[in-house]
Design an enzyme around this catalytic site. Structure first.
Site: not given
Ligand code: GRF
Length: 190
Positions: A12-14, A86, A103
């Protein structure tokens, strides 16, 4: 105010980066995070960030439970940030062109079922690619095949490892994803 639900299955860093980015935005807010993994670290992050985070079993993403919740909370857009299931036809139909995924490679290469996380980076390195990068795209019924709306790339060094490449990709994701989300939503609403 446009409301976003973030779907995440992992660290969940994003998700955290996106939440922080929109804290002071007057037009867009992060309403909740939804996960399909009981022990995903994104749940801890959400607690610290004070964001509502709900866990659903896989089936609930395909019966009407998750969709009903999204409707009930009047969610406008869904952001997939490391979400591994999905998306159901019903959710896609309801959120037509309103679901974005990130992605960790330069699609159309290295996408599709099984191509997630370090599997992607490993395959890119095995194939001796000179570049990798990120792709932000709309979501349709097939893994990683919706229209691409943004890409950014990075060089791959001779001594690159899965971990070092993963780090470069995460930096690109954190740098670009929130901005792309903001611009997409604001233009969509015009
Ligand atoms: C990211 O690299 C994203 O592109 C992929 O999964 C990863 C998730 O990273 N789909 P995080 O959980 O947000 O750290």
């Amino acid at each position: 105010m446009k409301k976003i639900a973030i779907f995440a299955s992992g660290s969940g860093s994003n998700a955290e980066n996106i939440v922080n980015y929109f804290l002071s935005n007057e037009n867009i807010s992060i309403d909740l995070i939804i996960t399909n993994k009981k022990d995903a670290y994104v749940i801890e992050r959400a607690k610290k960030l004070n964001v509502n985070c709900l866990y659903f079993i896989k089936e609930d993403f395909y019966n009407s439970k998750v969709l009903d919740l999204l409707k009930e909370r009047q969610i406008d857009f869904i952001i997939l940030a490391g979400f591994l299931l999905l998306i159901s036809k019903d959710i896609i139909a309801h959120f037509n062109n309103k679901i974005l995924n990130i992605h960790p490679a330069l699609l159309p290469k290295y996408g599709g079922k099984g191509m997630f996380g370090n599997n992607v980076h490993k395959t890119v390195l095995v194939n001796k690619e000179e570049k990798s990068g990120i792709s932000i795209h709309l979501v349709n019924e097939k893994y990683d095949e919706g229209s691409i709306i943004f890409q950014a790339d990075c060089d791959i060094n001779a001594d690159e490892t899965i971990q070092s490449l993963a780090q470069k990709i995460h930096s690109l994701e954190h740098k670009y994803f929130p901005d792309i989300i903001k611009n997409y939503i604001l233009n969509f609403s015009l």
